[in-house]
Design an enzyme around this catalytic site. Structure first.
Site, PDB file in Angstrom:
ATOM      1  N   ARG A   1      37.085  16.620 -25.449  1.00 36.14           N
ATOM      2  CA  ARG A   1      35.915  15.772 -25.209  1.00 36.14           C
ATOM      3  C   ARG A   1      36.281  14.551 -24.366  1.00 36.14           C
ATOM      4  NH1 ARG A   1      31.672  16.484 -28.976  1.00 36.14           N
ATOM      5  NH2 ARG A   1      31.168  14.286 -28.712  1.00 36.14           N
TER       6      ARG A   1
ATOM      7  N   LYS B   1      33.673  15.260 -22.291  1.00 34.46           N
ATOM      8  CA  LYS B   1      32.883  16.489 -22.248  1.00 34.46           C
ATOM      9  C   LYS B   1      31.417  16.219 -22.564  1.00 34.46           C
ATOM     10  CE  LYS B   1      32.240  20.871 -21.845  1.00 34.46           C
ATOM     11  NZ  LYS B   1      32.164  21.342 -20.456  1.00 34.46           N
TER      12      LYS B   1
ATOM     13  N   GLU C   1      27.747  20.712  -6.320  1.00 37.23           N
ATOM     14  CA  GLU C   1      28.445  21.160  -7.521  1.00 37.23           C
ATOM     15  C   GLU C   1      29.920  21.434  -7.221  1.00 37.23           C
ATOM     16  OE1 GLU C   1      28.170  21.049 -10.511  1.00 37.23           O
ATOM     17  OE2 GLU C   1      29.480  22.596 -11.320  1.00 37.23           O
TER      18      GLU C   1
ATOM     19  N   HIS D   1      24.257  11.716  10.719  1.00 43.17           N
ATOM     20  CA  HIS D   1      23.551  10.434  10.626  1.00 43.17           C
ATOM     21  C   HIS D   1      24.460   9.344  10.072  1.00 43.17           C
ATOM     22  CE1 HIS D   1      19.753  12.114  11.911  1.00 43.17           C
ATOM     23  NE2 HIS D   1      20.052  13.173  11.155  1.00 43.17           N
TER      24      HIS D   1
ATOM     25  N   CYS E   1      34.200  10.084 -27.745  1.00 40.92           N
ATOM     26  CA  CYS E   1      34.963   9.949 -28.991  1.00 40.92           C
ATOM     27  C   CYS E   1      34.764  11.162 -29.903  1.00 40.92           C
ATOM     28  CB  CYS E   1      34.487   8.725 -29.751  1.00 40.92           C
ATOM     29  SG  CYS E   1      34.456   7.244 -28.763  1.00 40.92           S
TER      30      CYS E   1
ATOM     31  N   LYS F   1      33.337  19.607  -8.672  1.00 41.24           N
ATOM     32  CA  LYS F   1      34.437  20.351  -9.330  1.00 41.24           C
ATOM     33  C   LYS F   1      35.779  19.888  -8.759  1.00 41.24           C
ATOM     34  CE  LYS F   1      32.981  21.656 -12.174  1.00 41.24           C
ATOM     35  NZ  LYS F   1      31.595  21.600 -12.506  1.00 41.24           N
TER      36      LYS F   1
ATOM     37  N   GLU G   1      36.593  16.022  -9.669  1.00 43.34           N
ATOM     38  CA  GLU G   1      36.795  15.643 -11.075  1.00 43.34           C
ATOM     39  C   GLU G   1      38.114  16.158 -11.640  1.00 43.34           C
ATOM     40  OE1 GLU G   1      33.873  17.076 -13.921  1.00 43.34           O
ATOM     41  OE2 GLU G   1      33.560  18.876 -12.755  1.00 43.34           O
TER      42      GLU G   1
ATOM     43  N   ASN H   1      31.481   6.965 -33.737  1.00 44.96           N
ATOM     44  CA  ASN H   1      31.093   7.405 -32.388  1.00 44.96           C
ATOM     45  C   ASN H   1      29.736   6.788 -32.087  1.00 44.96           C
ATOM     46  OD1 ASN H   1      33.280   9.062 -32.358  1.00 44.96           O
ATOM     47  ND2 ASN H   1      32.127  10.986 -32.217  1.00 44.96           N
ATOM     48  N   GLY H   2      29.525   6.360 -30.846  1.00 43.47           N
ATOM     49  CA  GLY H   2      28.231   5.806 -30.464  1.00 43.47           C
ATOM     50  C   GLY H   2      28.383   4.353 -30.068  1.00 43.47           C
TER      51      GLY H   2
ATOM     52  N   TRP I   1      37.176   7.044 -26.787  1.00 43.62           N
ATOM     53  CA  TRP I   1      36.942   6.919 -25.360  1.00 43.62           C
ATOM     54  C   TRP I   1      36.348   5.523 -25.191  1.00 43.62           C
ATOM     55  CZ3 TRP I   1      32.824   6.418 -21.835  1.00 43.62           C
ATOM     56  CH2 TRP I   1      33.096   6.850 -20.525  1.00 43.62           C
TER      57      TRP I   1
HETATM   58  C1  F6R Z   1      30.916  18.292 -14.626  1.00 42.52           C
HETATM   59  C2  F6R Z   1      30.268  18.194 -15.928  1.00 42.52           C
HETATM   60  C3  F6R Z   1      29.321  17.074 -16.137  1.00 42.52           C
HETATM   61  C4  F6R Z   1      28.157  17.507 -17.060  1.00 42.52           C
HETATM   62  C5  F6R Z   1      27.283  16.283 -17.396  1.00 42.52           C
HETATM   63  C6  F6R Z   1      26.094  16.663 -18.242  1.00 42.52           C
HETATM   64  O1  F6R Z   1      31.776  19.397 -14.555  1.00 42.52           O
HETATM   65  O2  F6R Z   1      30.514  18.968 -16.806  1.00 42.52           O
HETATM   66  O3  F6R Z   1      28.847  16.560 -14.932  1.00 42.52           O
HETATM   67  O4  F6R Z   1      27.421  18.495 -16.410  1.00 42.52           O
HETATM   68  O5  F6R Z   1      28.054  15.318 -18.066  1.00 42.52           O
HETATM   69  O6  F6R Z   1      26.504  17.183 -19.476  1.00 42.52           O
HETATM   70  P1  F6R Z   1      25.507  18.024 -20.378  1.00 42.52           P
HETATM   71  O7  F6R Z   1      25.201  19.285 -19.622  1.00 42.52           O
HETATM   72  O8  F6R Z   1      26.267  18.277 -21.643  1.00 42.52           O
HETATM   73  O9  F6R Z   1      24.281  17.197 -20.587  1.00 42.52           O
END
Ligand code: F6R
Length: 608
Positions: free
Chosen positions: A27, A603, A482, A505, A2, A486, A489, A101-102, A75
């Protein structure tokens, strides 16, 4: 997650609020709303869906006229995304209107009490409970009302509050959820994220936990949760609004992929002397006596966790201390064995991720030393850590992290080299060699960006696949995790990452004619092993994209190849992800996905 914006000033509030909400869009959100103080009272307009739907509704209903207002992107956590669950929420008599927010942990208990007293609720949210409670507590004095209300709430909350009896007052509250404030020529603002404030001011008040701000036409006042006035001063932030512009790129993600060399230079150069030696300066004090450390945990979520896995391989190799990389939401609930001989490295871009923050607090309570790798200065994790190594990625807007991830890897390398140097676990020639490769890493990443056209071509060839499997060993395995994240997502292609030797396995039963397997083959000493695993899936008809370096590629068989420059074997993780970031980007583009704002994602994940 949010987003909150609030404005009080000389200009009309609606453009400021909607512009702020647009800057908070990245976000992640599923509904949005605004409330503006008009001459006849507070006018609230909210809508499910994107900001365009809210703008349309504002046009239809007539733009509210007023210079004080609050806005929110939601959100969903409590109650599905809908018009009625969107913020702002008001008490039943419309006295108090607020955005939040929260998470209010005791909302059910409070809701039951309020219902028993005859309050009628219009939404399923925990936020409405705060608005109803504040209205119930209202005694004509807004600060007293806010103080009483926050004392009854458990959980995390940043609030933006309007009161019908206070036509020129904007109130902000912070507890365990970020909130910033700014005063500029045209008025004052509150926001949950700096990107919404930067177009107006670079003089920012960082609200701390347990603080309230109250803006009126005559100035700013700050209070603690007991209602006592406190002094606060603004700090000048070094970022400017340009960082939040696309600078001609179609999506922030591509802009940020291209900012990686610059980010790495800024991050690494902080810790390299003019002679090219690793020096952590003041930050090294936070590690305490290195020889007393007998175990290291690296903790984060998502990509930050993947960076931690790379860090585990690099630190164990150079420092010979056992390292565990763990997912913060697992770490915090598994009674990890921690004491004052343990170093916990916390990784977070935002510095606000709820599970990572909880892991940090647990580590501190258990007496461990806590070092954090954080991108956002003044964030909660940065503030609460014993020692912080900042990544210098600037503002990262695209939900899928790229440049911040790269900066996290570089910071882990610096940490490993520093520890190896201090503990003398590696001879000085090798330290010099590592320092050389650190200094030239940004240039190598710049060269790796040269794979853009090839990555695009491969994405055009494979983007219609429903599944992809990423495999690798050791650091290549971390890179596979990783890179797979990418792809899934942002393009919504189902994708999984496996340690290459693990595929047979069980998961190999999913490999059939034409299945896409992306093999990361940069760890030279394990190349033959990974090649055997590639053969196993080729024999079952898989199509192989190999990511490798010029030196290693001769030993490999593949259908398609993405070549990255050679580097130190421990730093390959920084190079192999680059073409795969580009591959994911183009796959998402060909699939017509909203690259910067993938569905359901946020985000900064400030809830558990
Ligand atoms: C994926 C991504 C997320 C963040 C995760 C942690 O592309 O960005 O997996 O890495 O939500 O976020 P932070 O680094 O802000 O704690």
């Amino acid at each position: 997650m949010c987003g909150i914006i609030g404005y009080l000033g000389e200009d009309q509030a609606v453009p400021v609020l909607t512009d702020g909400l647009e800057r908070l869009e990245y976000r992640g959100y599923d509904s949005a709303g605004i409330a503006v103080f008009e001459s006849g009272g507070i006018n609230t307009i909210k809508s499910n869906g994107r900001l365009s739907a809210l703008r349309e509704k504002i046009r239809e209903q007539g733009t509210p006229q007023g210079t004080l207002g609050i806005g929110h992107t939601r959100w969903a956590t409590h109650g599905k995304p809908s018009d009625y669950n969107a913020h702002p929420h008001s008490g039943q008599n419309g006295k108090i209107t607020l955005v939040h927010n929260g998470i209010i942990e005791n909302y059910l208990e409070l809701k039951a009490q309020l219902k028993a007293e005859g309050v009628e609720f219009k939404s399923d949210t925990d936020t409405e409970v705060v608005a109803q409670l504040a209205e119930k507590n209202y005694n004509g004095d807004l600060i007293e009302t806010v103080v009483k209300t926050v004392s009854q709430l458990n959980g995390s909350f940043a609030l933006g509050i309007l009161c019908e009896d206070y036509p020129d007052t904007l109130v902000g509250v912070r507890k365990s959820s970020p909130l910033l404030a700014a005063v500029c020529d045209k008025g004052c603002l509150i926001a949950s994220d700096i990107t919404a404030l930067l177009p107006y001011s670079e003089e920012i008040y960082r609200m701390e936990d347990g603080e309230i701000c109250m803006f009126t036409k005559s100035g700013a006042a700050f209070y603690d949760f007991d209602g006592k006035p406190i002094e606060k001063s603004a700090e000048t932030v070094g970022l400017n609004a340009k960082s939040a512009d696309k600078n001609g790129y179609e999506y922030f993600m591509m802009k940020e992929i291209y900012e990686q060399p610059e980010t790495l230079r800024a991050t690494i150069n902080q810790y390299l002397t003019s002679e090219g030696r690793v020096d952590l300066g003041e930050a090294s004090k936070g590690f305490g006596e290195l020889k007393d450390i007998n175990r290291i945990f690296i903790v984060g979520c998502g990509s930050a966790y993947h960076a931690g896995v790379v860090g585990k391989y690099v630190i164990e190799e150079l420092v010979r201390i056992p390292v565990e990389a763990d997912i913060a939401s697992e770490f915090r609930y598994r009674h990890p064995i921690l004491d004052n001989h343990t170093l916990v490295i916390i990784i977070s871009q935002s510095g606000e991720t709820a599970d990572t923050l909880a892991a940090l607090r647990l580590a501190k309570e258990s007496g461990a030393r806590v070092m954090s790798i954080v991108n956002v200065e003044g964030s909660t994790i940065a503030t609460e850590s014993d020692c912080v190594l900042f990544t210098r990625a600037g503002i990262e807007i695209a939900v899928a992290t790229t440049k911040a991830y790269s900066a996290q890897l570089a910071t882990l390398y610096v940490t490993a080299v520093y520890m190896a140097q201090e503990l003398k676990t590696v001879d000085d020639n090798e330290i010099r060699n590592l320092e050389h490769y650190l200094a030239v890493l940004p240039d190598a990443v710049e060269k790796a960006l040269g794979t853009k056209e090839q990555a695009k071509e491969l994405a055009s060839k494979y983007y219609e696949k429903d599944h992809a499997y990423y495999v690798g060993r050791n650091i290549d395995y971390a890179g596979a995790m990783e890179s797979s994240l990418k792809l899934k997502e942002i393009s919504y292609v189902h994708s999984e990452a496996y340690a290459a030797g693990e595929l047979k396995h069980g998961t190999i039963s999913l490999i059939e004619d034409g299945t896409l397997v992306i093999a990361l083959c940069c760890c030279e000493r394990l190349l033959a092993k990974t090649q055997s695993n590639i053969e196993e899936v080729r024999a079952r008809g898989a199509k192989i994209i190999c990511v490798s370096t010029e030196d290693n590629v001769k030993a490999l068989k593949y259908d398609d190849l993405l070549l990255v420059p050679a580097t130190h074997p421990l730093f390959v993780g920084s190079l192999e992800v680059v073409p795969l970031q580009l591959f994911a980007y183009y796959a998402a583009k060909f699939r017509k996905c909203d690259i910067d704002k993938p569905r359901c994602l946020a985000k900064s994940v400030t809830v558990e």
